[in-house]
Scaffold this active site. Structure first.
Site, PDB file in Angstrom:
ATOM      1  N   GLU A  62       0.794  -1.234   0.000  1.00 57.55           N
ATOM      2  CA  GLU A  62       0.000   0.000   0.000  1.00 57.55           C
ATOM      3  C   GLU A  62       0.824   1.282   0.000  1.00 57.55           C
ATOM      4  O   GLU A  62       0.571   2.182  -0.814  1.00 57.55           O
ATOM      5  CB  GLU A  62      -0.993  -0.002   1.192  1.00 57.55           C
ATOM      6  CG  GLU A  62      -2.174  -0.928   1.039  1.00 57.55           C
ATOM      7  CD  GLU A  62      -1.893  -2.362   1.423  1.00 57.55           C
ATOM      8  OE1 GLU A  62      -0.703  -2.734   1.568  1.00 57.55           O
ATOM      9  OE2 GLU A  62      -2.862  -3.125   1.584  1.00 57.55           O
TER      10      GLU A  62
HETATM   11  N1  ACO Z   1      -5.693  -6.148  -9.865  1.00 55.12           N
HETATM   12  C1  ACO Z   1      -6.203  -6.420 -11.082  1.00 55.12           C
HETATM   13  N2  ACO Z   1      -5.694  -7.356 -11.901  1.00 55.12           N
HETATM   14  C2  ACO Z   1      -4.627  -8.045 -11.474  1.00 55.12           C
HETATM   15  C3  ACO Z   1      -4.045  -7.811 -10.221  1.00 55.12           C
HETATM   16  C4  ACO Z   1      -4.611  -6.805  -9.383  1.00 55.12           C
HETATM   17  N3  ACO Z   1      -4.153  -6.542  -8.166  1.00 55.12           N
HETATM   18  N4  ACO Z   1      -2.989  -8.646 -10.064  1.00 55.12           N
HETATM   19  C5  ACO Z   1      -2.921  -9.364 -11.192  1.00 55.12           C
HETATM   20  N5  ACO Z   1      -3.903  -9.005 -12.050  1.00 55.12           N
HETATM   21  C6  ACO Z   1      -4.160  -9.540 -13.376  1.00 55.12           C
HETATM   22  C7  ACO Z   1      -3.093  -9.095 -14.370  1.00 55.12           C
HETATM   23  O1  ACO Z   1      -3.382  -7.802 -14.863  1.00 55.12           O
HETATM   24  C8  ACO Z   1      -3.173 -10.177 -15.407  1.00 55.12           C
HETATM   25  O2  ACO Z   1      -4.255  -9.896 -16.248  1.00 55.12           O
HETATM   26  P1  ACO Z   1      -4.140 -10.209 -17.864  1.00 55.12           P
HETATM   27  O3  ACO Z   1      -4.032 -11.709 -17.944  1.00 55.12           O
HETATM   28  O4  ACO Z   1      -5.423  -9.652 -18.396  1.00 55.12           O
HETATM   29  O5  ACO Z   1      -2.901  -9.517 -18.323  1.00 55.12           O
HETATM   30  C9  ACO Z   1      -3.531 -11.409 -14.596  1.00 55.12           C
HETATM   31  O6  ACO Z   1      -4.068 -10.940 -13.364  1.00 55.12           O
HETATM   32  C10 ACO Z   1      -2.319 -12.257 -14.271  1.00 55.12           C
HETATM   33  O7  ACO Z   1      -1.342 -11.413 -13.702  1.00 55.12           O
HETATM   34  P2  ACO Z   1       0.210 -11.562 -14.032  1.00 55.12           P
HETATM   35  O8  ACO Z   1       0.896 -10.310 -13.572  1.00 55.12           O
HETATM   36  O9  ACO Z   1       0.399 -11.959 -15.451  1.00 55.12           O
HETATM   37  O10 ACO Z   1       0.564 -12.815 -13.097  1.00 55.12           O
HETATM   38  P3  ACO Z   1       1.946 -13.180 -12.418  1.00 55.12           P
HETATM   39  O11 ACO Z   1       1.708 -14.497 -11.770  1.00 55.12           O
HETATM   40  O12 ACO Z   1       3.078 -13.030 -13.378  1.00 55.12           O
HETATM   41  O13 ACO Z   1       2.157 -12.056 -11.272  1.00 55.12           O
HETATM   42  C11 ACO Z   1       1.532 -10.716  -9.367  1.00 55.12           C
HETATM   43  C12 ACO Z   1       1.336 -12.033 -10.159  1.00 55.12           C
HETATM   44  C13 ACO Z   1       2.952 -10.661  -8.797  1.00 55.12           C
HETATM   45  C14 ACO Z   1       0.515 -10.772  -8.242  1.00 55.12           C
HETATM   46  C15 ACO Z   1       1.328  -9.491 -10.277  1.00 55.12           C
HETATM   47  O14 ACO Z   1       0.165  -9.687 -11.039  1.00 55.12           O
HETATM   48  C16 ACO Z   1       1.188  -8.191  -9.524  1.00 55.12           C
HETATM   49  O15 ACO Z   1       2.174  -7.606  -9.101  1.00 55.12           O
HETATM   50  N6  ACO Z   1      -0.071  -7.693  -9.384  1.00 55.12           N
HETATM   51  C17 ACO Z   1      -0.349  -6.393  -8.764  1.00 55.12           C
HETATM   52  C18 ACO Z   1      -0.241  -6.477  -7.237  1.00 55.12           C
HETATM   53  C19 ACO Z   1      -0.632  -5.180  -6.574  1.00 55.12           C
HETATM   54  O16 ACO Z   1       0.009  -4.145  -6.750  1.00 55.12           O
HETATM   55  N7  ACO Z   1      -1.733  -5.215  -5.764  1.00 55.12           N
HETATM   56  C20 ACO Z   1      -2.216  -4.089  -5.031  1.00 55.12           C
HETATM   57  C21 ACO Z   1      -1.694  -4.156  -3.593  1.00 55.12           C
HETATM   58  S1  ACO Z   1      -2.242  -2.819  -2.591  1.00 55.12           S
HETATM   59  C22 ACO Z   1      -3.716  -3.313  -1.887  1.00 55.12           C
HETATM   60  O17 ACO Z   1      -4.094  -4.467  -1.924  1.00 55.12           O
HETATM   61  C23 ACO Z   1      -4.603  -2.258  -1.149  1.00 55.12           C
END
Ligand code: ACO
Length: 271
Positions: free
Chosen positions: A158
């Site tokens: 966050e």
């Molecule tokens: N929100 C929306 N979509 C997501 C999220 C998310 N938090 N995380 C993953 N996805 C989606 C990706 O966009 C992707 O979609 P697509 O297939 O249409 O391209 C799909 O899920 C798979 O994601 P990848 O990144 O390809 O999967 P991978 O296993 O390589 O990585 C990981 C997983 C590390 C979780 C990565 O997706 C990531 O960093 N996601 C964002 C995490 C993030 O910043 N979350 C917010 C935290 S703050 C809070 O929770 C308040």
């Protein structure tokens, strides 16, 4: 199930399967065990506002004979945290914070999705594998016990996104790892792997990835083997301990034990 002293409502109010599916959730109840699965693997179980409302609805409607709740994630990871589309106004109720009162109420409603996991009438177990980021990490922290796979990756993302962790996670994080470590983890948003998670007290047990389900089953069986009334009273007692003085905690122990003795020997049954 937000008030520990309240009666649980009629189980008929459990949300419909389709409604939960829409929120990215699946619920299975097998006797005394409820399993809640984060079920949007194609989005890495990213959670929407509907997910948190769905979790709260499950908590409110949990049948009274459920004693253990297991939280798990479908697919490659536990949860990638908030669905990032929520920040672009993609979720019902999204607020930019200008109306402080409305925003406070909105966040409080979402927090209800996590708070019921501390209810003394249940023991909540997070079965965590792969990424547990942001709101996903906080969901694991909201549970009483964390069993993690050796591929776990915890990250409090966050602050890196300009936000604070607001889904009940800051208190259990500080209690588990101490203030300095909690600060370091949050303000660097670095990833904690299994060995360190275990050492820091973020995980009670670490098991190989393919042994996670069996390890959770074993834990659940052990939890269910304990007298139900003693389990509820002991969790209530332990929850009070961090805030109580020794004097207050000793009094709480006496109070709970009187309840147990009455239940066991005073004709009040074993519950
Ligand atoms: N929100 C929306 N979509 C997501 C999220 C998310 N938090 N995380 C993953 N996805 C989606 C990706 O966009 C992707 O979609 P697509 O297939 O249409 O391209 C799909 O899920 C798979 O994601 P990848 O990144 O390809 O999967 P991978 O296993 O390589 O990585 C990981 C997983 C590390 C979780 C990565 O997706 C990531 O960093 N996601 C964002 C995490 C993030 O910043 N979350 C917010 C935290 S703050 C809070 O929770 C308040």
């Amino acid at each position: 199930m937000t008030d520990a002293t309240a009666e649980r409502p009629d189980p008929a109010t459990i949300p419909a399967e389709a409604e939960l599916a829409e929120a990215g959730l699946r619920l299975e109840i097998d006797g005394a065990v409820a399993t809640v699965t984060l079920n949007r693997p194609e989005r890495r179980n990213a959670m929407t506002f509907a997910t948190w409302r769905g979790l709260a609805a499950i908590g409110r409607a949990l049948p009274s004979d459920v004693r253990v709740v297991v939280l798990r994630g479908e697919g490659p990871c536990f949860s990638a945290g908030i669905d990032l589309s929520m920040f672009s106004g993609g979720g019902e109720g999204f607020t930019d914070g200008r109306d402080a009162q409305a925003t406070d109420a909105f966040i409080a409603e979402l927090q209800q999705g996590y708070r019921w996991l501390r209810d003394p009438r249940i023991v909540s177990v997070a079965a965590v594998h792969g990424h547990a980021i942001g709101g996903g990490f906080q969901l694991a922290l909201a549970c009483d016990i964390r069993v993690v796979a050796d591929d776990v990756k915890f990250c409090m993302k966050e602050p890196a996104l300009g936000l604070v962790p607001d889904l009940t996670g800051t208190k259990p994080l500080v209690e588990a790892v101490g203030l300095s470590r909690a600060l370091e983890l949050c303000l660097t948003a670095r990833t904690v792997l299994a060995e360190e998670a275990s050492r820091l007290g973020l995980a009670e047990t670490v098991v190989p990835r393919d042994g996670l389900g069996a390890a959770v089953d074993e834990l659940v069986a052990a939890l269910l083997a304990v007298n139900p009334g003693a389990a509820v009273a002991t969790k209530r007692l332990l929850l009070e301990a961090p805030e109580n003085t020794l004097e207050q905690q000793c009094a709480a122990e006496r109070r709970e034990q009187i309840g147990r003795l009455r239940a066991m020997f005073g004709g009040g049954g074993s519950s």
